[in-house]
Enzyme design. Structure first.
Site, PDB file in Angstrom:
ATOM      1  N   ASP A 289     -22.137  -7.992  20.632  1.00 51.46           N
ATOM      2  CA  ASP A 289     -23.074  -7.271  19.772  1.00 51.46           C
ATOM      3  C   ASP A 289     -22.523  -7.302  18.349  1.00 51.46           C
ATOM      4  O   ASP A 289     -22.252  -6.270  17.737  1.00 51.46           O
ATOM      5  CB  ASP A 289     -23.246  -5.827  20.260  1.00 51.46           C
ATOM      6  CG  ASP A 289     -24.371  -5.093  19.527  1.00 51.46           C
ATOM      7  OD1 ASP A 289     -25.238  -5.767  18.927  1.00 51.46           O
ATOM      8  OD2 ASP A 289     -24.373  -3.848  19.550  1.00 51.46           O
ATOM      9  N   ALA A 290     -22.362  -8.514  17.834  1.00 49.51           N
ATOM     10  CA  ALA A 290     -21.655  -8.732  16.564  1.00 49.51           C
ATOM     11  C   ALA A 290     -22.550  -8.448  15.361  1.00 49.51           C
ATOM     12  O   ALA A 290     -22.756  -9.296  14.491  1.00 49.51           O
ATOM     13  CB  ALA A 290     -21.125 -10.162  16.502  1.00 49.51           C
TER      14      ALA A 290
END
Length: 272
Positions: free
Chosen positions: A190-191
Site C-alpha cells: 500500500d505504497a
C-alpha cells in the site's frame, strides 16, 4: 485519566501508562488507532474479527525491522477473546501526503530511493506472500460479497459495477502472472504517500508505516499506487508527468509498461 477505548485495557498497566492515548481519526483502517500523548508510540486495537490480520501486521513489522529498511518497531502485542492491541514505536517525521508540492518534489529522490531499497531486499528471504494470484482471489472475494468501498474507486469507475471492473482485468491475468514470476520483489502493498514518512527539514524519507500488506509481489503494484497517490499533491498533469519521468529515471526503469501500471491501479480498489 480515563482511556478512550476499552480495548486499550488489553495492554498491561506498565505499557498503557498513566498518560493519555489520543484517538487518530485519519487513515482508512478498520482498527481503532491511538497515539500516546508524548508522540513516540502508537496503539492499534481491534475486535475479535480482526485479530489474525493485526497479528499478521505485527509479524511483518518485526520482519522488516531486521532488514535495515526504516519503519516502526513492535513495542507490545496483546490478544484475548476480546480482541488485540499492537503497540509500535513512531516513525519520525510527517506523512508525505501532508507536505506541499514543492516539499514533495524535494523529497521525491529520497522517496524513490526508499522504494527501490525495499524492492532490492532478497525476495526469497521474505516469508509473506502478496502475489497476484492471492491478490486476485482477494478481489474476487471482496467483489463477490458486494463489499467494494466505492470511495476507493477512481471517479470514472464509481458508476460501473465492480463485477464488470474485475471482468475487464481478468483477460490480462495470465500475462501479469507471467511477468510477476520474472519480477517479484518485496513490496509494501500500500505504497501511498500517507504511508511514507518524511523529515520536512531535510526532505529525507524517514521510513515506512502501515505494513499490513507487505509481501512479495510485482514491483509495479507498489509503483502504480505511489504515482497515483502523488497526483493528490501534484494536480497539474505536466508536473505529475515530470515527477513520473524523474521516478523512472532514478529507479532505473528504462521502458515503462503503462498497461501494467494501469492493471495494478485498477485492481487495488477491489481488494479492500
Amino acid at each position: 485519566m480515563r482511556q478512550p477505548s476499552s480495548l486499550l485495557d488489553l495492554l498491561p498497566r506498565e505499557v498503557r501508562g498513566s498518560g493519555a492515548w489520543i484517538a487518530v481519526t485519519t487513515g482508512e483502517s478498520n482498527a481503532e488507532v491511538f497515539r500516546r500523548e508524548d508522540g513516540w508510540a502508537y496503539a492499534k486495537c481491534i475486535g475479535p474479527g480482526g485479530i489474525d490480520a493485526l497479528d499478521a501486521e505485527c509479524r511483518r513489522i518485526e520482519w522488516l525491522s531486521g532488514t535495515g529498511i526504516p519503519g516502526p518497531d513492535v513495542g507490545h502485542w496483546s490478544a484475548s477473546d476480546r480482541g488485540a492491541c499492537l503497540v509500535t514505536t513512531a516513525v519520525p517525521g510527517v506523512p508525505a501526503s501532508r507536505v506541499s508540492a514543492v516539499e514533495l518534489r524535494r523529497a521525491w529522490p529520497s522517496i524513490t530511493d526508499m522504494l527501490r531499497r525495499l524492492h532490492a531486499l532478497p525476495a526469497p528471504d521474505c516469508p509473506f506472500d502478496r502475489s497476484l494470484a492471492r491478490t486476485f482471489r482477494l478481489a474476487e472475494d471482496v467483489v463477490g460479497r458486494g463489499a467494494v468501498n466505492a470511495d476507493f474507486l477512481p471517479h470514472e469507475h464509481r458508476h460501473t459495477p465492480p463485477s464488470e471492473l474485475l471482468a475487464e482485468l481478468r483477460p490480462q491475468l495470465e500475462r501479469r502472472l507471467l511477468q510477476e514470476t520474472h519480477d517479484r520483489v518485496v513490496c509494501h502493498g500500500d505504497a501511498c504517500l500517507p504511508n511514507l514518512m518524511l523529515d520536512p527539514r531535510t526532505a529525507e524519507c524517514t521510513g515506512l508505516i502501515d505494513l499490513g500488506r507487505l509481501g512479495t509481489a510485482d514491483r509495479y503494484a507498489d509503483i502504480a499506487l505511489l504515482l497515483a497517490s502523488s497526483r493528490e499533491t501534484w494536480r497539474d498533469e505536466d508536473e505529475a508527468g515530470c515527477a513520473d519521468d524523474e521516478f523512472f529515471r532514478s529507479y532505473d526503469i528504462e521502458t515503462v509498461d503503462r498497461e501494467r501500471l494501469r492493471f495494478y491501479l485498477d485492481l487495488d480498489p477491489l481488494t479492500w
